[in-house]
Design an enzyme around this catalytic site. Structure first.
Site, mmCIF file in Angstrom:
data_model
loop_
_atom_site.group_PDB
_atom_site.id
_atom_site.type_symbol
_atom_site.label_atom_id
_atom_site.label_comp_id
_atom_site.label_asym_id
_atom_site.label_seq_id
_atom_site.Cartn_x
_atom_site.Cartn_y
_atom_site.Cartn_z
ATOM 1 N N ARG A 8 26.376 20.950 37.689
ATOM 2 C CA ARG A 8 27.563 20.869 38.549
ATOM 3 C C ARG A 8 28.619 21.860 38.102
ATOM 4 O O ARG A 8 29.175 22.626 38.901
ATOM 5 C CB ARG A 8 28.103 19.429 38.521
ATOM 6 N N ASP A 9 28.904 21.884 36.815
ATOM 7 C CA ASP A 9 29.922 22.779 36.290
ATOM 8 C C ASP A 9 29.468 24.235 36.392
ATOM 9 O O ASP A 9 30.264 25.129 36.647
ATOM 10 C CB ASP A 9 30.217 22.418 34.830
ATOM 11 N N HIS A 204 34.336 25.107 26.296
ATOM 12 C CA HIS A 204 34.074 26.401 26.908
ATOM 13 C C HIS A 204 34.190 27.459 25.814
ATOM 14 O O HIS A 204 35.005 27.334 24.896
ATOM 15 C CB HIS A 204 35.064 26.686 28.037
ATOM 16 N N CYS A 235 35.815 26.567 34.839
ATOM 17 C CA CYS A 235 36.646 25.816 35.782
ATOM 18 C C CYS A 235 37.308 26.740 36.793
ATOM 19 O O CYS A 235 38.180 27.533 36.425
ATOM 20 C CB CYS A 235 37.704 25.011 35.049
ATOM 21 N N ASN A 245 30.788 27.809 30.031
ATOM 22 C CA ASN A 245 30.411 26.611 29.291
ATOM 23 C C ASN A 245 29.654 26.987 28.025
ATOM 24 O O ASN A 245 29.141 28.099 27.892
ATOM 25 C CB ASN A 245 29.526 25.726 30.162
#
Length: 283
Positions: A8-9, A204, A235, A245
């Site tokens: 998802r990220d 991150h 983000c 990430n």
């Protein structure tokens, strides 16, 4: 040791839409790899995150019949939590609570006070539906907006969440400003203060800083790590140069060196790596 893989990220900031069938194929492969949890989508406004507008369709097509992994979806309000609660396959709901008033408004269009009320409401929905709330403390290692930040401020946030009965807290380094020193100091303080709580990190990093951050968190006692294959993602709501990430393979390499049993199946993980190479560079 819990490894949370976060497609998802990895996907949410990409502007070219990844076809639903490709998302399903990728997450189904991740489900075979042995991760504790897959962060598989989000029930947020499609205007805010258009890439994930098909989360419900993706969840309906996942094969949960032969996996030990659990699913997490991000929610930003009670409407999203109510929708997520209808999916039997979803174990966890994740809510982003920011320590930065500026970023809380940017990310969820709420004040921190309103967001804390939402945490309470979502936690009640989780309990009613047999789900568990994971609260991410975004900007947990600092922010670029000049909003108040220090270790005592972080502890106060965690205090409030524990009072509300939140089961899992993940400290999120939204813009990549964490350092080995503040990771170590903050995690050591919180784990001593809450020895029975589950506190993780969602860091991150650049490829150059990833290992030192992983090592600092692990040595401070962290046993819950979020990652994304090849470090994709970041983000899209943060006003900064996008910092990716933690690469899952970097986390696994470090833990393997330490002799930690991660439960990851190498052949299935390698198949997911290959799929990631097919998906992300094209989108």
């Amino acid at each position: 040791m819990k490894i949370i893989e976060c497609p998802r990220d990895a996907m949410q900031g990409l502007t070219t839409f990844i076809p639903t069938a490709m998302k399903v194929k990728y997450i189904n492969q991740l489900l075979k790899a042995g991760f504790d949890t897959i962060d598989a989508g989000s029930f947020v406004s499609p205007k805010a995150i258009p890439q994930l507008r098909d989360t419900a369709d993706v969840l309906n097509q996942l094969d949960m019949s032969n996996t030990t992994s659990k699913l997490l979806t991000i929610v930003a309000n009670t409407r999203g939590a109510e929708e997520a609660s209808t999916f039997a396959s979803v174990t966890y709901m994740g809510f982003p609570l920011s320590m930065s008033e500026t970023f809380q408004q940017r990310n969820t269009n709420k004040s921190i006070a309103e967001a804390l009320q939402t945490v309470e409401e979502i936690n009640a929905i989780c309990k009613q539906s047999g789900k568990t709330l994971v609260t991410y403390i975004s900007m947990g290692f600092g922010n670029p907006y000049g909003d108040p930040y220090n270790a005592a401020h972080v502890s106060a946030f965690v205090d409030k969440l524990m009072t509300l009965g939140v089961a899992i807290v993940s400290l999120a380094d939204t813009i990549g400003v964490s350092t080995p020193a503040n990771i170590r100091d903050l995690f050591t303080t919180l784990s001593a203060r809450y020895p029975n709580a589950e506190i993780g990190v969602h860091l991150h990093a650049t490829p150059q800083t990833a290992r030192e951050k992983i090592e600092a968190a692990y040595n401070a006692g962290c046993r819950r790590f979020d990652g994304a294959i090849k470090g994709f993602g970041g983000c899209p709501m943060a006003d900064d140069a996008l910092v990716g990430n933690l690469a899952t393979e970097s986390i696994l390499a470090f833990l393997n060196e330490k002799g930690v049993d991660t439960g990851i199946r190498p052949s299935e993980f390698n198949a997911a790596l290959q799929l990631a190479d097919e998906i992300f560079p094209k989108h």
